[in-house]
Design an enzyme around this catalytic site. Structure first.
Site, PDB file in Angstrom:
ATOM      1  N   TYR A   1       8.113 -22.451 -60.608  1.00 37.99           N
ATOM      2  CA  TYR A   1       7.321 -22.481 -61.839  1.00 37.99           C
ATOM      3  C   TYR A   1       6.111 -23.412 -61.725  1.00 37.99           C
ATOM      4  CZ  TYR A   1      11.271 -20.118 -64.087  1.00 37.99           C
ATOM      5  OH  TYR A   1      12.270 -19.224 -64.429  1.00 37.99           O
TER       6      TYR A   1
ATOM      7  N   ASP B   1      21.581 -19.909 -68.654  1.00 36.35           N
ATOM      8  CA  ASP B   1      21.652 -19.025 -69.825  1.00 36.35           C
ATOM      9  C   ASP B   1      22.909 -18.169 -69.763  1.00 36.35           C
ATOM     10  OD1 ASP B   1      19.333 -19.910 -70.941  1.00 36.35           O
ATOM     11  OD2 ASP B   1      18.427 -17.925 -71.155  1.00 36.35           O
TER      12      ASP B   1
ATOM     13  N   LYS C   1      19.486 -19.683 -52.135  1.00 31.77           N
ATOM     14  CA  LYS C   1      19.572 -18.475 -51.309  1.00 31.77           C
ATOM     15  C   LYS C   1      19.090 -18.828 -49.907  1.00 31.77           C
ATOM     16  CE  LYS C   1      19.119 -14.330 -52.601  1.00 31.77           C
ATOM     17  NZ  LYS C   1      20.331 -13.469 -52.522  1.00 31.77           N
TER      18      LYS C   1
ATOM     19  N   ASP D   1      23.150 -15.497 -56.012  1.00 32.84           N
ATOM     20  CA  ASP D   1      23.541 -14.187 -56.557  1.00 32.84           C
ATOM     21  C   ASP D   1      25.065 -14.078 -56.641  1.00 32.84           C
ATOM     22  OD1 ASP D   1      23.456 -14.308 -53.791  1.00 32.84           O
ATOM     23  OD2 ASP D   1      22.887 -12.227 -53.505  1.00 32.84           O
TER      24      ASP D   1
ATOM     25  N   ASP E   1      17.468 -21.594 -64.458  1.00 36.69           N
ATOM     26  CA  ASP E   1      17.036 -20.993 -65.715  1.00 36.69           C
ATOM     27  C   ASP E   1      17.961 -19.819 -66.057  1.00 36.69           C
ATOM     28  OD1 ASP E   1      15.530 -20.283 -67.874  1.00 36.69           O
ATOM     29  OD2 ASP E   1      13.718 -19.752 -66.769  1.00 36.69           O
TER      30      ASP E   1
END
Ligand code: NAD
Length: 368
Positions: A142, A253, A192, A225, A249
């Site tokens: 970001y 959630d 990852k 993942d 992020d």
């Protein structure tokens, strides 16, 4: 010794309504537990814009830098949607996070037994769940450069850059290990590393911080993942999860909603230790200003109250008192007390924001 200090920034919409209940609880600790705080209050978001023309005045920012903890309600509302981007209410929040350098975002996913039916997952998968996601908040994709939309050979392309320095990974890893020591003593780091160099570095640095500084904490690594799948399959396998800004992020959630209502979700954002050893810290509910129910006494104050419980635990070293507060909430929910957002299909009469606060105070009284 001076009392610990708290700056309250209620903000907009339901922010002041839920914060009013937190103020009652802060007073209860002063009256009944000899745990007095020096509390000051100021404006943030649209409320600050209305008075100062900016969503966070410089004096308020300076106060936030001095106190032991900031408690924030929520910012925003339709009235402010037309404002220029530079003075939108959310900019006040971002300024606080950036200037206080709050690099570790803590999002617990805790399932109160009385609300286990609210989850979209089976009751036995979520009942008793208590995990903590630590998301790196101030770096990663970001913020990395180069970024932008460019053009080459007549075609546009978009670029964002995932970039992490060793020190950025080290500090958030330390936050996760420190938290784990106060909880289940287990950290799972997610990245990852199979496809991203930043992931390879992430894994290497987290492992090194572990081996050198926290060998007593159990550490595992997981591809993000797979982590998403495991969170939905059997979330109780985790204690603390540490991950980068982007994966955090999404994963936070996902984990948070395992437990049901937005009105129940607290958060903390922590930075580097200050001179007194306490971390720079801001505590806030995950929800927004809920303009659809603002001013009607319908808001659930529990997310904001649980945020104060996090402050007790992580800023003020009052883990037992944090547990007392969480157990009081658990008791009230077990007694069937519900704000409107927690009403099940069986119906019933919801309590108001203030009534929920009063019931929690009564449960705190009963705990003495
Ligand atoms: P929201 O979280 O405010 O509301 C989403 C839904 O959840 C609404 O139906 C609301 O009534 C309900 N809800 C939220 N909190 C609740 C509570 N404590 N008790 C009962 N019900 C609750 O999200 P939104 O509607 O997308 O955004 C509204 C405003 O809040 C916007 O201006 C947005 O920018 C802002 N916002 C602020 C923050 C923040 O301050 N951290 C976070 C998200 C959104």
């Amino acid at each position: 010794m001076a009392n610990p200090s708290i700056l309250i920034l209620p903000g907009d919409g339901i922010g002041p309504e839920v914060m009013a209940e937190v103020k009652k609880i802060i007073s209860w600790y002063g009256d009944k537990r000899e745990l007095a705080f020096d509390v000051s209050e100021d404006l943030v978001g649209g409320a600050a814009y209305d008075v100062h023309g900016v969503p966070l005045a410089d004096e308020t920012m300076a106060k936030a830098q001095e106190v032991d903890a900031v408690l924030l309600g929520a910012v925003g509302g339709p009235k402010y949607d037309v404002l220029d981007f530079s003075v939108k209410p959310e900019r006040g929040l971002l300024r606080l996070r950036k200037e206080m350098d709050l690099f570790a975002n803590l999002r617990p996913a805790q399932c109160f037994d009385a609300l286990a039916d609210f989850s979209s997952l089976k009751k036995d998968v979520v009942a008793g769940l208590d995990i903590m996601i630590v998301r790196e908040l101030t770096s990663g994709v970001y913020f990395g450069t180069p970024r932008g939309i460019f053009e080459e050979n007549g075609e546009r392309y978009g670029v964002n850059t995932q970039r992490y320095t060793e020190s950025e990974i080290e500090r958030v890893a330390r936050s996760a290990f420190e938290l784990a020591k106060r909880r289940g003593n287990k950290v799972c780091s997610m990245e990852k590393a199979n496809v991203m160099e930043s992931g390879i570095l992430w894994r290497e640095v987290v492992q090194r911080v572990h081996d050198e500084e926290y060998p007593e904490v159990e550490l595992s690594h997981m591809y993000a993942d797979n982590g998403a799948m495991q969170l939905v399959r059997w979330p109780k396998q985790f204690d603390v999860i540490v991950t980068d800004n982007l994966f955090g992020d999404i994963l936070s959630d996902c984990a948070a909603m395992l437990t049901g209502s937005l009105g129940m979700l607290p958060s903390a954002s922590l930075g580097a230790p200050m001179e007194n050893g306490r971390p720079k810290a801001m505590y806030e509910p995950v929800h927004g200003s809920a303009p659809d129910i603002a001013g009607q006494g319908k808001a659930n104050p529990i997310a904001c109250i649980l945020s104060f419980a996090m402050a007790l635990r992580y800023s003020f070293d009052q883990g037992d008192e944090a547990t007392r507060l969480e157990q009081a909430i658990e008791k009230v929910l077990a007694d069937g007390v519900r704000t409107a957002d927690l009403m099940g299909p069986e119906g019933g009469t919801p309590v108001s924001t203030a009534e929920m606060g009063d019931k929690i105070i009564a449960a705190l009284d009963a705990s003495l």
